[in-house]
Design an enzyme around this catalytic site. Structure first.
Site, PDB file in Angstrom:
ATOM      1  N   GLY A 196       0.783  -1.227   0.000  1.00 11.23           N
ATOM      2  CA  GLY A 196       0.000   0.000   0.000  1.00 11.23           C
ATOM      3  C   GLY A 196       0.810   1.269   0.000  1.00 11.23           C
ATOM      4  NE  ARG A 253      -2.648   9.122  -8.416  1.00  9.04           N
ATOM      5  CZ  ARG A 253      -2.295   8.018  -9.053  1.00  9.04           C
ATOM      6  NH1 ARG A 253      -1.201   8.017  -9.814  1.00  9.04           N
ATOM      7  NH2 ARG A 253      -3.011   6.903  -8.962  1.00  9.04           N
ATOM      8  NE  ARG A 260      -8.213   3.913 -13.195  1.00  7.62           N
ATOM      9  CZ  ARG A 260      -6.994   4.146 -12.721  1.00  7.62           C
ATOM     10  NH1 ARG A 260      -6.054   3.238 -12.837  1.00  7.62           N
ATOM     11  NH2 ARG A 260      -6.721   5.274 -12.105  1.00  7.62           N
ATOM     12  CG  ASP A 330      -4.477  -1.743 -14.976  1.00  6.36           C
ATOM     13  OD1 ASP A 330      -4.147  -2.512 -15.886  1.00  6.36           O
ATOM     14  OD2 ASP A 330      -3.680  -1.361 -14.092  1.00  6.36           O
ATOM     15  CG  ASP A 340      -2.583   4.969 -12.961  1.00  2.00           C
ATOM     16  OD1 ASP A 340      -2.856   5.822 -12.101  1.00  2.00           O
ATOM     17  OD2 ASP A 340      -3.340   4.031 -13.227  1.00  2.00           O
TER      18      ASP A 340
END
Length: 504
Positions: A196, A253, A260, A330, A340
């Site tokens: 994580g 962000r 997506r 993704d 990403d």
């Protein structure tokens, strides 16, 4: 009165906040925010207006309602890795760092012109707690998004936000809607075998590149802040078995949407078609205003727009020598923005086989294959949409997909003509671009600096087709991108550029 299904989870969290759990930011000071059910974009009199230069987060409205109200949420409130069904989001709160946290960087433009915050807010304790996941704005409900995807060409099943938390939606004074997300903020039900966390090295890269891409004029997510901790995070940077200790970091962000291709794929693969239709209608209504919601062909129009904008995005990537590195479904935005940032890279020497991702052994995502990968990803989007289309619409959608290559090629040529300063239409323009790129490949010329050096050729030299030996683009000292070009090669490129063509 019917309470929204996510409210129970929020109340359970808020009531337990005093027992060592994550506390809401500014709760003791009474955060000014829209009441439940109020559209955050249109506050009523007496509620928080959007104003420029807020210096206190307690006067800064952030809400998750626009994402929570339309959809069912994960019925399981506990945070553990599992297969999730029948929802778009899981309610899950960030896990704060255990050690000291320091602010490394902020984007002044994002804070002031997107989030309506005064730059002075970065010096407050509230801001540091907020951007590091230590506290959340009272009333926002952190979410982890459920999605799937094709990774390196194969269906990977459930993926989702494994180290990110969507902490709210903000609509600024310009009427722009932005979704705020922390990356590296702890485990979620979608973490799989991950911890994580994100490390400082990769977080700095994401912060810098997303901002650089914005200023290059390429649609992208933005970065507001970067914090670093002293928590130990272990990473195998080069995937060679050499695990090293690094420091944990978090990036705040923003994107207009984090949905997506994989957001729709997971629902289609799970047979959750009613939920897929609800999500698709939500995306169209929020982000595709030119498409009428009562249009029976709205999904077809949506697909056509995504095909066109994806072709445009990848052509833009190619025009600056950007390789995304992990073009899985993704990681491909439905709004055709760059998201990403992982093992990306910018080409130095021009090489269509450039691969920035050291784990891409088959070179699937090399820079020269990005347009083809875009086609593959769009075909998977169409596959996910087909259960919602009638036979005629399926046929039309396939025809739209067939036109992707032409759309990409037209945009690619437009961009490179602009880079070379070519006006109007000339049948030799396409040949010139191909000739130049092949020459750059053969001579390993620097992709960016080649165009900069060509721009220094004077108008008189263009008119006379005379490039003096030893000039900027013909030096042999090795310090210039054209250094390995012969004088005749340089003159040939310039001759093509100087060919008369109709002015626009």
């Amino acid at each position: 009165m019917r309470w929204p299904p996510w409210l129970a989870a929020w109340l359970a969290w808020a009531c337990g906040a005093g027992a060592g759990r994550l506390a809401p930011l500014c709760a003791s000071r009474g955060l000014c925010r829209p009441p439940l059910g109020l559209n955050a974009s249109h506050p009523e009199p007496g509620h928080c207006p959007r104003q420029r230069g807020a210096a206190d987060l307690c006067a800064w409205p952030l809400s998750s309602e626009s994402l929570l109200d339309p959809f069912p949420i994960d019925v399981i409130q506990e945070n553990y890795v599992r297969n999730v069904k029948n929802c778009i989001f899981s309610v899950v709160y960030p896990i704060p760092f255990k050690s000291r946290v320091r602010l490394v960087a902020v984007s002044k433009d994002v804070l002031e012109n997107i989030l309506d915050l005064d730059i002075s807010v970065k010096g407050t304790s509230d801001f540091l707690q907020f951007v590091s996941g230590g506290k959340v704005i009272l009333g926002s409900v952190p979410l982890a998004h459920r999605y799937g995807g094709h990774q390196f060409g194969s269906w990977a099943g459930q993926l989702g936000d494994g180290r990110a938390h969507l902490i709210g939606v903000y609509t600024n004074r310009h009427g722009e809607r932005w979704e705020l997300q922390l990356k590296g903020s702890g485990k979620t039900p979608y973490s799989r075998s991950g911890d994580g966390r994100a490390v400082l090295r990769s977080s700095v890269r994401e912060f810098l590149c997303s901002e650089a891409m914005h200023y290059l004029g390429i649609p992208t997510s933005r970065a507001a802040s970067l914090v670093v901790s002293d928590d130990d995070v272990w990473r195998d940077q080069f995937y060679n078995g050499n695990i090293k200790k690094e420091r944990g970091a978090i990036v705040l962000r923003l994107a207009t949407s984090w949905f997506r291709i994989g957001s729709l794929e997971i629902l289609a693969h799970s047979g959750e078609l009613d939920l897929q239709r609800r999500l698709l209608d939500f995306i169209i209504q929020q982000h595709f205003p030119s498409i009428a919601m009562n249009d029976s062909n709205r999904y077809l129009e949506f697909f056509s727009t995504v095909v066109s904008e994806t072709a445009n995005l990848i052509a833009l990537w190619m025009s600056v020598g950007f390789a995304h590195g992990v073009c899985n479904t993704d990681n491909f935005s439905l709004l055709s923005i760059t998201i990403d940032y992982g093992p990306f890279g910018f080409m130095d020497s021009y090489d269509p086989n450039f691969v920035p991702n050291t784990s891409d052994d088959e070179r699937r995502y090399k820079i020269g294959n990005q347009a083809n990968v875009g086609l593959f990803n769009l075909s998977k989007l169409l596959q996910a949409l087909k259960p919602l289309l009638d036979p005629r619409q399926k046929q039309l959608a396939s025809q739209i997909l067939e036109g992707y290559g032409e759309r990409y090629y037209i945009r690619f040529i437009e961009l490179f003509k602009t880079k070379l300063g070519l006006l109007g239409e000339n049948e030799d323009d396409n040949y010139l671009i191909a000739f130049l790129l092949k020459l750059m490949e053969d001579t390993k010329a620097d992709f960016t600096m080649t165009f900069r050096q060509l721009s220094e050729i004077t108008e008189d030299q263009l008119k006379e087709l005379h490039i003096p030996e030893g000039s900027t683009c013909d030096r042999k000292n090795g310090s210039h991108p054209c250094a390995v070009w012969s004088h005749s090669q340089t003159t040939a490129v310039v001759a093509f550029m100087a060919t008369p063509s109709p002015l626009l």
